[in-house]
Write a protein that holds these residues in place. Structure first.
Motif, PDB file in Angstrom:
ATOM      1  N   SER A 166      -1.233   4.276  -1.749  1.00 26.26           N
ATOM      2  CA  SER A 166      -2.601   4.209  -1.236  1.00 26.26           C
ATOM      3  C   SER A 166      -2.661   4.213   0.285  1.00 26.26           C
ATOM      4  N   SER A 167      -1.512   4.362   0.931  1.00 22.77           N
ATOM      5  CA  SER A 167      -1.463   4.425   2.392  1.00 22.77           C
ATOM      6  C   SER A 167      -1.448   5.870   2.847  1.00 22.77           C
ATOM      7  N   SER A 168      -2.181   6.158   3.901  1.00 25.63           N
ATOM      8  CA  SER A 168      -2.209   7.524   4.452  1.00 25.63           C
ATOM      9  C   SER A 168      -0.940   7.855   5.224  1.00 25.63           C
ATOM     10  N   ALA A 174       0.832  -1.207   0.000  1.00 29.47           N
ATOM     11  CA  ALA A 174       0.000   0.000   0.000  1.00 29.47           C
ATOM     12  C   ALA A 174       0.868   1.259   0.000  1.00 29.47           C
ATOM     13  N   LEU A 216       2.359   1.743  -3.485  1.00 26.76           N
ATOM     14  CA  LEU A 216       1.359   2.165  -4.465  1.00 26.76           C
ATOM     15  C   LEU A 216       0.802   3.550  -4.170  1.00 26.76           C
TER      16      LEU A 216
END
Length: 683
Positions: free
Chosen positions: A33-35, A28, A31
């Motif tokens: 897509s991790s905060s 993640a 990509l």
């Protein structure tokens, strides 16, 4: 593929699940897509704190955090003026050295691990540069970096050490002592530059959760030192808080539960405990604190044996562990929390081992790996002198025996326990430990001294397990011993030197020939397979340990040479006349070459007489400390053995080398053989 399947087969469902979760987090992050790959905005950060962004400004937020710093930190911060006054009166050398170090840091020079005057390309360090190898690690996602590759990272330990930011405490103490804002300014310049050049999840400094935990602890200390300085603006403070939040989330997401359940795991847990305790405004604070405490308490069950010996069989990491649990107890006591009985019992046993392993000169032999680091650097005591830990333990555990061995208080005690802690230490009446010989059977260490005086004879013997799990921090040192005579170390451990930067040196310093051991055909008792694992492991067994007040008897064996058809036993006897008898017993039907190795302290030198008697002198004054007379008893054919004096390097601390000497008794033999060395100590 087969090896991966084999590893999976050996894993529990919980481990497979945890490793899968960590890999999903890595994917993640890669990509995007991790905060956790970017700092939160002010509004997002207020939400993470459970606050309404419209009702609070960043300045008010920082004021709130600063006011919360008054609670429960180390006692020295309750009365800074009294702490400074006590330091000046009690430890005048410390003040001069703190300011000297701080000034060198301001110029860009660092003393880290065993290395002096390291310069990281500029006055503000290049946070990814190793000044020894001149390598700069890449700015890629942390999971793409091979931390064991010297081609990619040089010596990552040196890079990590400066990035722990433990030197912020040096700048902070100099700031308290001088009131000079230049030290606060330098701290701010460094932390600003670090945040600018270490974006979340990018680079070597996000690889290790332990390093992130240590850095988080350093920042929390720095907040206390510089809280009154105008240089620490609300903007900088707020940005540091955001980084601390992401660092806490990273530690929690990438704990070393299964990869390195040793001081990596407990150090990470202590970092979570600090973050949860001293930044309680975070929504995750209570979870972090509880998780950190749970890991630390549970780890005592498998990391600290019932006799108090740390599971990795290394004295340095044993001290690390004792410091972790001492600091945890200090913080809990400051909060008025109840101390778990398991915590108290295991800590007392950890300290008991350190007490008995202390040599007459006050230093502890560095058996097994040492990585040169510490939880805190708060005094100027030599690295191998662990007595500051014993002094703090004497107060926390109310143990007068620990004070007897620790002797004088250290500045570390003042910084951790404040002036009241120092007063309590002074009020303890020291009591000499009752036992001169101590068997730590579970850990396989055995210590003996003929008295608790500074001029005593002392021996410590290693006859334990090879190490924990893969033996990552073990050496091929089974049946190794260290010896002090008349209070002076003579036969020593050669140290560690490095982990991954120099593979040949790593193998050498872990080898049997780098210890006071017998080798067969030039081979080690255990054979390495990479920097932190082993292809074969020697199993030790105690045969006898007996002390009756006049005579000591030890004997042990291991199977590390059975691949050569050699069965081997070592016996050590000591009598009240100051004579050690070392007997190496070999049973074998074939011809082999044997070498009996003794690693000498750099402070002594040896001479060989015509009759092959060895004389070992102290370099200071040429005093004869001991003689060695070696005789052979063989049931077969043996070539007459001879002593040789060889140049050798020892490493008193990670990254440093010192010229010394190795004594080697060499011979070839067919059949059974006994090598009997009579070591007569000076009277």
């Amino acid at each position: 593929m087969f090896e991966k399947l084999k590893k999976l087969k050996g894993m529990s469902f919980a481990e497979i699940k945890d490793r899968g979760r960590q890999r999903a987090n890595v994917l993640a992050e890669r990509l995007g897509s991790s905060s956790h790959t970017k700092l939160p905005s002010d509004e997002e950060f207020f939400d993470l704190l459970g606050l309404e962004g419209k009702d609070i400004s960043s300045e008010k937020l920082v004021d709130h955090f600063r006011s919360s710093q008054k609670r429960g930190f180390y006692s020295s911060f309750d009365a800074p003026d009294a702490t400074v006054a006590e330091l000046r009166q009690r430890f005048p050398f410390e003040e001069k050295e703190i300011i000297r170090r701080a000034d060198r840091i301001c110029e860009g020079y660092f003393d880290l691990l065993g290395c002096k005057d390291l310069y990281f390309e500029s006055k503000i360090p290049n946070w990814h540069f190793d000044p020894v190898s001149k390598k700069t690690s890449p700015m890629v996602h942390w999971s793409r970096i091979d931390e064991t590759s010297p081609e990619q990272t040089g010596d990552k330990k040196i890079i990590w050490e400066v990035n722990r930011h433990q030197y912020f405490a040096t700048l902070g103490r100099a700031y308290w002592l001088t009131k000079e804002e230049m030290y606060a300014q330098k701290f701010v310049e460094h932390v600003e530059d670090w945040m600018a050049n270490n974006p979340p999840k990018i680079g070597l400094n996000w690889v290790s959760s332990l390093e992130i935990a240590f850095r988080s602890i350093s920042w929390i200390w720095a907040f206390r030192f510089f809280k009154d300085s105008l240089k620490l603006t609300p903007e900088i403070y707020g940005r540091m808080l955001k980084f601390l939040y992401l660092q806490g989330r990273h530690i929690e997401s990438h704990l070393s539960t299964y990869s390195s359940p040793n001081t990596h795991l407990t150090g990470e847990a202590l970092g979570l405990y600090f973050l949860g305790t001293f930044l309680p405004e975070f929504n995750e604070a209570r979870r972090w604190k509880d998780l950190g405490y749970k890991i630390l308490l549970n780890s005592l069950e498998f990391q600290v044996r019932e006799d108090g010996v740390y599971c990795e069989q290394t004295s340095h990491y044993h001290r690390y562990t004792a410091d972790f649990y001492l600091n945890l107890m200090i913080l809990q006591q400051n909060e008025g929390l109840q101390i778990a009985q398991t915590h108290r019992d295991k800590l007392e046993r950890l300290l008991d081992f350190l007490m008995h392993a202390t040599q007459p000169n006050g230093e502890t032999p560095l058996i097994g790996d040492d990585d040169g680091g510490r939880l805190h650097f708060l005094d100027e005591i030599p690295f191998a002198d662990f007595r500051s830990t014993l002094a703090v333990g004497a107060v926390i555990c109310e143990d007068p025996q620990l004070k007897f061995v620790a002797k004088e208080a250290s500045a570390e005690l003042l910084w951790l326990l404040g002036t009241e802690g120092l007063k309590k230490y002074d009020e303890i009446d020291p009591v000499q430990p009752k036992e001169k010989a101590k068997a730590f059977d579970a850990g396989g260490f055995y210590t003996f001294r003929d008295s608790w005086n500074e001029g005593s004879n002392f021996v410590a013997i290693d006859c334990g397990e090879h190490g924990f799990l893969k033996g990552g921090h073990a050496h091929a040192d089974v049946l190794h011993f260290v010896l002090s005579v008349d209070g002076q170390p003579v036969f020593i451990d050669s140290g560690t030197f490095n982990y991954t930067a120099d593979a040949a040196a790593r193998e050498q310093f872990r080898s049997t020939g780098a210890h006071n051991c017998l080798t067969v055909n030039g081979e080690s008792s255990s054979t390495p397979d990479g920097p932190f694992s082993w292809r074969t492991v020697a199993k030790a067994k105690l045969l006898e340990w007996k002390y009756n007040g006049d005579t000591l008897k030890f004997s042990g064996t291991h199977d590390g040479f059975e691949r050569f058809g050699v069965k081997y036993e070592r016996a050590i006897e000591y009598n009240e006349r100051g004579i050690f008898i070392l007997n190496d017993e070999i049973h074998c039907g074939s011809k082999n070459s044997y070498e009996l190795n003794f690693i000498l302290s750099p402070d002594v030198e040896a001479e060989i007489a015509e009759d092959q008697t060895l004389f070992i002198h102290a370099k200071d004054g040429k005093k004869v400390l001991l003689t060695i007379d070696t005789k052979l008893v063989s049931g077969g054919k043996v070539e007459h053995g001879s002593w040789n004096i060889e140049p050798f390097s020892v490493s008193p601390r990670y990254g440093s080398l010192v010229d010394s000497t190795k004594l080697v008794f060499k011979l070839e033999a067919m059949g059974d053989l006994s090598i009997r060395s009579t070591i007569t100590c000076a009277q």
